[in-house]
Design a protein around this motif. Structure first.
Motif, PDB file in Angstrom:
ATOM      1  N   TRP A 191       0.876  -1.171   0.000  1.00 44.72           N
ATOM      2  CA  TRP A 191       0.000   0.000   0.000  1.00 44.72           C
ATOM      3  C   TRP A 191       0.914   1.222   0.000  1.00 44.72           C
ATOM      4  CZ3 TRP A 191      -5.452  -0.217   0.320  1.00 44.72           C
ATOM      5  CH2 TRP A 191      -5.990  -1.491   0.545  1.00 44.72           C
ATOM      6  N   TRP A 240      -4.434   6.393   0.093  1.00 48.73           N
ATOM      7  CA  TRP A 240      -3.772   5.096   0.076  1.00 48.73           C
ATOM      8  C   TRP A 240      -4.110   4.350  -1.211  1.00 48.73           C
ATOM      9  CZ3 TRP A 240      -0.128   3.647   3.418  1.00 48.73           C
ATOM     10  CH2 TRP A 240      -0.055   4.300   4.660  1.00 48.73           C
ATOM     11  N   LYS A 263      -3.613   0.503  -3.049  1.00 54.31           N
ATOM     12  CA  LYS A 263      -3.171  -0.893  -3.047  1.00 54.31           C
ATOM     13  C   LYS A 263      -2.578  -1.170  -4.421  1.00 54.31           C
ATOM     14  CE  LYS A 263      -2.897  -5.284  -1.752  1.00 54.31           C
ATOM     15  NZ  LYS A 263      -1.828  -5.776  -0.860  1.00 54.31           N
TER      16      LYS A 263
END
Length: 317
Positions: free
Chosen positions: A27, A34, A36
């Motif tokens: 991440w 954020w 991923k």
């Protein structure tokens, strides 16, 4: 080098890709959001075929390869299923036979068939552009020694044992485990919904501090399919420990599945024109992205670049 793979090679004497199925992609916090980075699951390097689908395909071929000497699959010439099937097949020493709707003299003008051809794929031609026609041709060509890569890279839950369906999704479910504690809102695409099903499986077990999952539909609504699939795995989507909201770009006529939104990026991240780019543009236009260190965006994968994988073509013979 923006990939979790320590060595870039298609040769199983150098590296075995299944050894990385349980490795976390990171991440990253970019300007208060954020991300991923499933696009870092890239066996041949960043911008080679990558992402959640690549991970699940490696699991599938590794599990069902015994007694098979070739792959049969069929998809649109725009689909990464073609390039991924040929590449993963080549890693396991399996030839690839692919059914497409195209002409022999134009098929490799498209990125995914061109990559597939570079890894030895041969093409068969359907007599119509619609998926039922293509999949009928797949069925007609399937033999006892054929490994069929299903449309959408999946394990159909009406034809496979529940155990296989769950194991298929476990490799993606595990990827929620390293989600930062700060994340309270997660935004994720809903296309074929295989990646989404995996994430929901993981979040149903441990959602940390997540309060809301916001899914954005890229294609036709498949929530009923997701719920049916999760029920087989013992997950009641009506009792999730967070709110699941959904909005469909497809059903609300914002874009069709085949549309490509080019040029969408944020803080050095270039979004996949068919998937995340549509979401990002819609979210940006509706001022629906908060740079508050509590919002996360799940990148399922990035677009493949032919140039990245060309150096590996000769390794397939």
């Amino acid at each position: 080098m923006n990939t979790i793979f320590e060595q870039l090679s298609i040769d199983r004497n150098d590296i075995k890709w299944e050894d990385y199925l349980g490795s976390f992609t990171p991440w990253e916090n970019r300007s208060g959001i954020w991300f991923k980075r499933e696009d870092y699951f890239a066996p041949l390097g960043y911008s080679g075929p990558n992402g959640s689908k690549m991970r699940q395909l490696i699991w599938y071929i590794n599990r069902f390869k015994e007694g098979k000497n070739h792959i049969v699959t069929g998809a649109s010439i725009q689909s990464p299923q073609l390039s991924m099937s040929a590449i993963v097949g080549a890693h396991y020493g399996l030839k690839s036979r692919q059914i497409v709707y195209s002409k022999p003299h134009t098929v490799t003008k498209h990125d995914n068939p061109r990559i597939a051809a570079g890894f030895g794929a041969v093409f068969e031609y359907a007599n119509g552009p619609y998926n039922p026609i293509i999949q009928k041709r797949v069925a007609d060509l399937t033999q006892d020694n054929s490994l069929v890569v299903e449309y959408g890279i999946t394990v159909p839950h009406k034809r496979y044992p529940a155990e296989d369906v769950q194991k298929f999704h476990e490799v993606g479910a595990y990827q929620v485990t390293n989600m930062p504690d700060e994340v309270e809102r997660l935004i994720m695409p809903a296309g074929s919904c295989n990646s989404l099903t995996s994430v929901l499986l993981g979040l149903s077990r441990d959602c940390k501090n997540l309060r809301e999952l916001f899914t954005i539909g890229i294609g036709p609504d498949k929530r009923a399919w997701v719920k049916e699939r999760l029920e087989i795995m013992g997950v009641d989507t009506e009792a999730l420990p967070f709110i699941w909201r959904h909005y469909s770009l497809h059903d609300n006529k914002y874009s069709s599945y085949s549309d490509k939104f080019k040029g969408e990026n944020f803080d050095g991240i270039d979004f996949h024109p068919t998937y995340e780019a549509k979401m990002w543009r819609w979210l940006r236009q509706h001022e629906a992205i908060d740079q508050d260190d509590r919002t996360a965006f799940w990148i399922v994968g990035s677009a493949a670049n032919t140039k990245v994988v060309e150096p590996f073509y000769t390794q397939t013979g």
